[in-house]
Write a protein that holds these residues in place. Structure first.
Motif, short mmCIF file in Angstrom:
data_model
loop_
_atom_site.label_atom_id
_atom_site.label_comp_id
_atom_site.label_asym_id
_atom_site.label_seq_id
_atom_site.Cartn_x
_atom_site.Cartn_y
_atom_site.Cartn_z
N LEU A 131 6.36 9.01 6.67
CA LEU A 131 6.56 7.83 7.52
C LEU A 131 6.44 6.52 6.75
N GLY A 132 5.77 6.61 5.58
CA GLY A 132 5.47 5.39 4.82
C GLY A 132 6.67 4.49 4.57
N LEU A 133 7.75 5.06 4.04
CA LEU A 133 8.91 4.22 3.70
C LEU A 133 9.64 3.73 4.96
N THR B 70 0.85 -1.20 0.00
CA THR B 70 0.00 0.00 0.00
C THR B 70 0.88 1.24 0.00
N ASN B 71 1.87 1.25 0.87
CA ASN B 71 2.78 2.40 0.95
C ASN B 71 3.48 2.65 -0.38
N LEU B 72 4.03 1.57 -0.95
CA LEU B 72 4.83 1.74 -2.18
C LEU B 72 3.96 2.20 -3.34
N ILE B 73 2.76 1.61 -3.48
CA ILE B 73 1.91 1.96 -4.62
C ILE B 73 1.29 3.35 -4.43
N GLU B 74 0.99 3.68 -3.17
CA GLU B 74 0.45 5.02 -2.90
C GLU B 74 1.49 6.08 -3.27
N ASN B 75 2.75 5.83 -2.87
CA ASN B 75 3.84 6.75 -3.23
C ASN B 75 3.97 6.85 -4.74
N ALA B 76 3.95 5.67 -5.39
CA ALA B 76 4.16 5.65 -6.84
C ALA B 76 3.07 6.43 -7.57
N ILE B 77 1.81 6.22 -7.16
CA ILE B 77 0.69 6.95 -7.83
C ILE B 77 0.86 8.45 -7.62
N ARG B 78 1.23 8.82 -6.37
CA ARG B 78 1.33 10.25 -6.05
C ARG B 78 2.45 10.93 -6.84
N HIS B 79 3.52 10.16 -7.10
CA HIS B 79 4.67 10.78 -7.77
C HIS B 79 4.73 10.48 -9.27
#
Ligand SMILES: Nc1ncnc2c1ncn2[C@@H]1O[C@H](COP(=O)(O)OP(=O)(O)OP(=O)(O)O)[C@@H](O)[C@H]1O
Ligand SMILES: [Mg+2]
Length: 474
Positions: free
Chosen positions: A438-440, A372-381
């Motif tokens: 905090l995600g990563l 969730t963290n990785l994909i959320e970051n990826a979508i946002r960036h």
């Protein structure tokens, strides 16, 4: 000397005891008085005859007052005319001699000697005494000679030298032991006075001053010194940890308050506006206010949740419930959650291969957080029209996972820090600061619990890949 004196006293006691009856026997054998008068001539002859007993005895004829009437020695040597009767009386009244009794020596004005004495009586009338000095001058001369003998003096000299040597050695050895102890004590006191500093460099300087204490020798002071040095090193390490934790805590607090301030202000602002304008604005507008306020409240709750999660993962008491599951299915579920958001940004989400038979061993709930963290970051960036791909590579007991996007990338200088809590890259897409960075950090901690290491590759403007491996079997 003690030995010479004590043996002399002992010898005197024995001599006096052995000759207790000497004078009595002589008195019984010989005649010293003619009627009431002392027979000086025959006495002298008697004394002359008695000389065969040896030079150890000197005979004196005394009258009742102790006056010397006749003697057996050279007249030139006689110094007294009279001797004291007190020791003579003591002698006569003592039946058992348990210590030597000394009487006045007629050949000396001050000297005293052991003696044997007997009363000369006629018809129970005391006429005088036969006074026998035991251990003559000759004996004394020999004793004095012994005392002043060369050997004895050498012995004494040697003894004194021995004592002096022993004393000096003791001082030297004491010095040898106490010198390092003094040094160590003063060093301990200095450390005690200065205490540990927040600057590790200063503490290391203090510790370096103790470097003379090295391990490996049997010397107790050295062992103590090196133990103290090691203790200081450990203390410094622990103290620095405490200082770091304290600084981190302060940093965390400032980050948290900063991250919460914006969504909180927004939430309050919208609620207040809604309250003020109640009845004045349209129902649609009113609902919009409430909607935005709710979104902000949601962000705050998410942030707090993440903070708790990180604190929990940091606590060290984390339970990992490992089980076998299909990783492709888990990723599919996560992608499903972001489907609408991705569609809005026209981002293509994909997983390859779509093979649900690829299984890993891990904690599903925690790994879901990772994806969730990785994909959320990826979508946002990732800008519109981009794509996000999760690639699975199954090889030799490990399943390696790659999450690749075609996004903005991470500046090279930021790459080493992206896993630090609260760190955001310079080009980070913040979206109203609801993201606490905090995600990563959480992702890394969860993967640590799975003995897996996460790596990142990124190129500005081209995209980013996060990559890690999971065990296929337990
Ligand atoms: N896929 C990515 N592309 C570009 N930059 C990224 C990507 N993933 C992470 N980053 C950078 O790494 C930083 C840290 O990411 P992290 O997930 O820890 O925090 P966040 O996403 O900012 O906040 P949070 O995850 O707490 O909501 C981000 O702020 C961003 O700058
Ligand atoms: Mg994130």
């Amino acid at each position: 000397m003690l030995f010479v004196y004590s043996s002399r006293a002992y010898q005197q006691e024995i001599t006096q005891l052995m000759h207790k009856e000497l004078a009595t026997h002589v008195v019984e054998e010989y005649r010293f008085y003619q009627g009431d008068k002392p027979d000086i001539e025959s006495t002298k002859e008697t004394f002359h005859n008695l000389m065969y007993l040896g030079a150890n005895f000197e005979f004196y004829l005394l009258d009742t007052s102790g006056k010397i009437l006749a003697y057996s020695t050279d007249p030139a040597k006689i110094k007294r005319e009279k001797v004291s009767l007190a020791p003579i009386q003591t002698y006569l009244n003592t039946s058992i001699l348990d210590q030597p009794i000394h009487g006045q020596d007629p050949r000396s004005l001050t000297g005293e000697k052991i003696f044997s004495v007997a009363t000369i009586k006629q018809n129970d009338q005391v006429q005088g005494y036969l006074y026998v000095i035991l251990g003559s001058e000759i004996y004394d001369e020999i004793a004095d000679m012994v005392l002043s003998s060369q050997i004895l003096q050498w012995g004494l000299g040697l003894l004194t030298a021995g004592f002096a040597f022993a004393l000096l050695s003791a001082l030297w050895i004491t010095g040898l032991i106490t010198k390092p102890l003094h040094l160590l004590t003063s060093q301990v006191k200095t450390v005690q006075q200065t205490g540990l500093s927040k600057q590790s460099v200063q503490n290391i300087q203090v510790i370096e001053r103790l470097e003379q204490w090295q391990e490996g020798t049997q010397d107790e002071v050295n062992i103590l010194g090196s133990a103290f040095r090691e203790l200081l090193e450990q203390l410094n390490e622990q103290y620095q940890n405490v200082v770091t934790v304290d600084e981190l805590r302060k940093e965390l607090l400032s980050h948290v308050s900063h991250d919460l301030r914006t969504p909180l202000a927004s939430l309050l602002g919208y609620l207040e506006t809604w309250e003020l304008n109640e009845g004045k604005v349209s129902a649609i507008e009113s609902r919009q206010y409430i909607h935005i306020a709710k979104k902000n409240a949601h962000k705050i709750s998410l942030l707090i949740e993440q903070l708790f999660e990180l604190a929990y993962l940091d606590s060290g008491n984390v339970q990992v419930n490992k089980e076998h599951f299909s990783i492709a299915e888990l990723i599919q579920d996560v992608l499903q959650k972001f489907q609408i958001e991705a569609q809005q940004k026209q981002i293509h989400l994909d997983i390859s291969p779509k093979d649900s038979s690829i299984c890993v061993c891990g904690d599903i709930e925690k790994l879901e957080r990772v994806f969730t963290n990785l994909i959320e970051n990826a979508i946002r960036h990732t800008p519109e029209g981009g794509s996000i791909t999760v690639k699975l590579i199954n090889s030799s007991g490990l399943v390696s996972v790659e999450v690749t996007d075609t996004g903005i990338g991470i500046p090279e200088a930021d790459i080493p820090h992206v896993f630090d809590p609260h760190y955001k890259a310079q080009n980070s897409v913040r979206e109203n600061t609801a993201h606490g960075g905090l995600g990563l950090a959480i992702t890394k901690k969860i993967l640590d619990l799975h003995q897996s290491e996460i790596a990142v590759k990124s190129a500005i403007g081209q995209g980013t890949t996060f990559e890690f491996s999971l065990a296929a079997k337990a």
